[in-house]
Scaffold this motif. Sequence first.
Motif, short mmCIF file in Angstrom:
data_model
loop_
_atom_site.label_atom_id
_atom_site.label_comp_id
_atom_site.label_asym_id
_atom_site.label_seq_id
_atom_site.Cartn_x
_atom_site.Cartn_y
_atom_site.Cartn_z
N VAL A 98 47.94 53.14 23.67
CA VAL A 98 46.56 52.75 23.98
C VAL A 98 45.60 53.55 23.12
CG1 VAL A 98 44.82 52.56 25.79
CG2 VAL A 98 47.24 52.25 26.35
N LYS A 99 44.74 52.85 22.39
CA LYS A 99 43.71 53.53 21.61
C LYS A 99 42.63 54.09 22.54
CE LYS A 99 43.79 51.44 16.99
NZ LYS A 99 42.99 50.70 15.99
N PRO A 100 41.97 55.17 22.11
CA PRO A 100 40.96 55.78 23.00
C PRO A 100 39.72 54.92 23.23
CG PRO A 100 41.70 57.31 21.30
CD PRO A 100 42.22 55.97 20.92
N LYS A 106 34.73 44.73 28.43
CA LYS A 106 35.46 45.62 27.54
C LYS A 106 36.92 45.73 27.96
CE LYS A 106 31.54 48.36 25.98
NZ LYS A 106 30.97 49.72 25.82
N CYS A 107 37.78 45.80 26.97
CA CYS A 107 39.23 45.85 27.18
C CYS A 107 39.84 47.00 26.38
CB CYS A 107 39.89 44.54 26.74
SG CYS A 107 39.49 43.09 27.74
N LEU A 108 41.09 47.29 26.67
CA LEU A 108 41.83 48.29 25.92
C LEU A 108 42.47 47.65 24.69
CD1 LEU A 108 43.64 50.09 28.88
CD2 LEU A 108 41.61 50.88 27.65
N GLU A 109 42.55 48.44 23.61
CA GLU A 109 43.28 48.02 22.42
C GLU A 109 44.65 48.70 22.44
OE1 GLU A 109 42.66 47.53 17.58
OE2 GLU A 109 41.23 48.69 18.77
N ALA A 120 41.70 60.81 24.21
CA ALA A 120 43.05 60.90 23.67
C ALA A 120 43.68 59.52 23.53
CB ALA A 120 43.93 61.78 24.58
N GLN A 121 44.64 59.45 22.62
CA GLN A 121 45.46 58.26 22.44
C GLN A 121 46.77 58.48 23.19
OE1 GLN A 121 44.92 56.23 18.78
NE2 GLN A 121 47.12 55.90 18.47
N ARG A 122 47.21 57.51 23.97
CA ARG A 122 48.35 57.71 24.86
C ARG A 122 49.38 56.61 24.72
NH1 ARG A 122 43.68 59.21 27.47
NH2 ARG A 122 43.68 61.31 28.35
N THR A 146 50.70 61.96 24.70
CA THR A 146 49.24 62.10 24.60
C THR A 146 48.89 62.80 23.29
OG1 THR A 146 48.98 62.26 27.02
CG2 THR A 146 47.17 63.07 25.67
N LYS A 147 47.99 62.19 22.53
CA LYS A 147 47.47 62.78 21.31
C LYS A 147 45.98 63.02 21.51
CE LYS A 147 50.75 60.22 18.41
NZ LYS A 147 50.87 59.19 17.33
N THR A 148 45.58 64.28 21.66
CA THR A 148 44.18 64.61 21.89
C THR A 148 43.40 64.51 20.58
OG1 THR A 148 44.82 66.10 23.67
CG2 THR A 148 42.59 66.35 22.79
N LEU A 149 42.22 63.88 20.68
CA LEU A 149 41.40 63.72 19.50
C LEU A 149 40.68 65.01 19.15
CD1 LEU A 149 39.78 60.24 20.21
CD2 LEU A 149 41.81 60.75 18.85
N ALA A 150 40.53 65.26 17.86
CA ALA A 150 39.77 66.43 17.41
C ALA A 150 38.28 66.17 17.65
CB ALA A 150 40.02 66.69 15.94
N LYS A 151 37.60 67.19 18.17
CA LYS A 151 36.17 67.04 18.44
C LYS A 151 35.36 67.37 17.19
CE LYS A 151 36.50 68.11 23.36
NZ LYS A 151 36.01 68.98 24.46
#
Length: 284
Positions: free
Chosen positions: A197-199, A211-214, A248-250, A279-284
């Motif tokens: 799942v994209k963030p 709105k939906c999930l990609e 995050a991307q999960r 889980t891949k946490t996005l860089a801020k």
Amino acid sequence: MINNRVVKGSFKTSALLMLALTGCQTVNTNPSAPSERVPDAQPAIFIGKAPTVDDLQSYHWQLSGVNTYPNSTNPPPSDHLKPQIDNHKVTLDFTQNRISYSVGCNQLSSGYRLQGDKLQASTNAVTTLMDCGSLQQSETWLAQQMQSQSQLSMMIMSWQTHAMLQQDLADGTALIWDGILKPEVKYGKGETVFLEVKPKWQYCDNVTDRKCLEVRDINYDTQGLKTAVGQWYILDAHIINYRHDESAQRVLRLTRYRTPPTDTKGYGSLYQLDSVIETKTLAK
């Protein structure tokens, strides 16, 4: 005190409230995601009964109210419990042999016995070990209540998708639970799938502002090694128990159920979260 003014031993007020709500019931599992509408071709009729184990384990229960009376000796810590009730965080589930419950922190589980309308959970509950902070008092209170003997009354809506459970406790308090029929009971056995799942939320179509999930499909072999990755697409479907955020991307392990035309426009799918496996946490 938390009090919904329900008459003890009766579903009078709660049933009337549910009748008002279920003429056209909407279930939302994701913010901004499309809503599932329960068929409203017939009026809501409630059938009262003493619940069986099969009845109890067919529904996922969410606490909707706590009713205290003059003879209540152990009222709940309303300051911390009420927000959890309002956010549908206080839950109860039955299997054939165990009962599990939570106020939104640890998951507690124990064996239980149902004799007629009398419920008795064992006192040796197994629990996860998270620090609950301000919720600790509410969790301790619920555990004490669930481990004492209680009396159950159940009302099932005529088309069985929703039910209500009143649990009269030994200290004079009553818990009112709203039940939603579990997907595996309503739709039959599902299949396990994995979605990445994209963030960021995406618009479901070019017409509405929904709105939906990609997402994209992920395949694994029996050793858990990734074997195939699909193309990204818009998922216009529910994911039960999944709370999305954009940090995050999960990769999600899901159970997918096929839904009939009465629930969707044509055959579609309903998803239920089993676990987040990556889980891949996005860089801020």
